[in-house]
Scaffold this active site. Sequence first.
Site, PDB file in Angstrom:
ATOM      1  CG  ASN A 189      56.455  83.053  57.578  1.00 59.61           C
ATOM      2  OD1 ASN A 189      56.338  84.118  57.295  1.00 59.61           O
ATOM      3  ND2 ASN A 189      55.889  82.249  57.502  1.00 59.61           N
ATOM      4  CB  THR A 190      62.497  82.353  54.529  1.00 62.24           C
ATOM      5  OG1 THR A 190      62.256  81.551  55.664  1.00 62.24           O
ATOM      6  CG2 THR A 190      64.237  81.989  54.449  1.00 62.24           C
ATOM      7  CG  ASN A 191      64.017  82.586  50.316  1.00 60.68           C
ATOM      8  OD1 ASN A 191      65.939  83.567  50.587  1.00 60.68           O
ATOM      9  ND2 ASN A 191      64.594  81.356  50.894  1.00 60.68           N
ATOM     10  CB  THR A 192      60.370  87.487  48.389  1.00 59.72           C
ATOM     11  OG1 THR A 192      59.684  87.470  49.598  1.00 59.72           O
ATOM     12  CG2 THR A 192      58.937  88.118  47.206  1.00 59.72           C
ATOM     13  CG  LEU A 193      60.080  82.924  43.185  1.00 56.11           C
ATOM     14  CD1 LEU A 193      61.024  82.889  42.070  1.00 56.11           C
ATOM     15  CD2 LEU A 193      58.628  81.837  42.354  1.00 56.11           C
ATOM     16  N   GLY A 202      45.806  80.367  54.649  1.00 58.25           N
ATOM     17  CA  GLY A 202      46.967  81.173  53.775  1.00 58.25           C
ATOM     18  C   GLY A 202      47.128  81.070  53.071  1.00 58.25           C
ATOM     19  CG  ASP A 223      51.628  79.657  52.002  1.00 61.86           C
ATOM     20  OD1 ASP A 223      50.086  80.034  52.770  1.00 61.86           O
ATOM     21  OD2 ASP A 223      52.598  78.894  52.751  1.00 61.86           O
ATOM     22  NE  ARG A 224      47.726  75.338  55.157  1.00 62.66           N
ATOM     23  CZ  ARG A 224      46.512  74.938  55.534  1.00 62.66           C
ATOM     24  NH1 ARG A 224      46.835  76.145  56.919  1.00 62.66           N
ATOM     25  NH2 ARG A 224      46.786  74.288  56.365  1.00 62.66           N
ATOM     26  CG  ASP A 230      54.696  75.390  50.396  1.00 57.35           C
ATOM     27  OD1 ASP A 230      56.069  74.584  50.299  1.00 57.35           O
ATOM     28  OD2 ASP A 230      54.042  75.855  49.612  1.00 57.35           O
TER      29      ASP A 230
END
Length: 257
Positions: free
Chosen positions: A9-13, A107, A109-110, A129
Amino acid sequence: MLLAIEQGNTNTLFAVHDGERWIAQWRAATDSTRTADEYAVWLSQLLSMAGLALGAFDGCIISSVVPQSIFNLRNLSRRYLHVEPLVIGENAELGIPIRIDKPSEAGADRLVNAIGAHIAYPGPLIVIDSGTATTFDVIAADGGFEGGVIAPGINLSMEALHTAAAKLPRVAIQKPQKVVGTDTVGAMQAGVFWGYIALIEGLIARIKAERDEPLTVVATGGVASLFHGATAAIDKFDPDLTIRGMLEIWRRNQAKA
């Protein structure tokens, strides 16, 4: 080469794997309005600085918790990398049991974290996380995802104090040397940081009591390093857990292709 795109939600890698190791990583602020063309301009400049090019990739994997961004990330891969991306939650086979009431709600990510942790540590596990939200997920000994806890992230908690209370300033999060603050800033930092440590320790203890089995606790995420040395409840700190999981998912799907 593989391009892994892990969007929170905040950063994209954006991470580049050459078949043997991760050779480059860059982060951008997550912006759901950014187009595929804008991503390509930004990414091509960074790749050029690293001696790479957009056309050098033969694979792309995407994990995103921002549904409205997936369209543009997919188009980035199709239009500029000329590869069909593997998207977690859409066309990617994970190869793990998902033992929750509504598997479609888990999700990306999870689930990626579950795989990244399972291949690196003996289970069962609790994976923490720490990002915009902080998740505590239980991974069974066989790698199965068994649910967890979702709590507000530490940055979100600090921002809520500033936003909702007129006289409280915006304060940077850091580890205070003591619990009792002697000014407003110190009191806020202590309340959020040590309160968060108490939340982590309390939830870990409750999960362990409910499961009634030994669980290894692994922490990852953008702010997990803040907690290093502040609590004995976390066994391992692993900043590469998510991209390790993405690489494993990529390999599993390539093996089935």
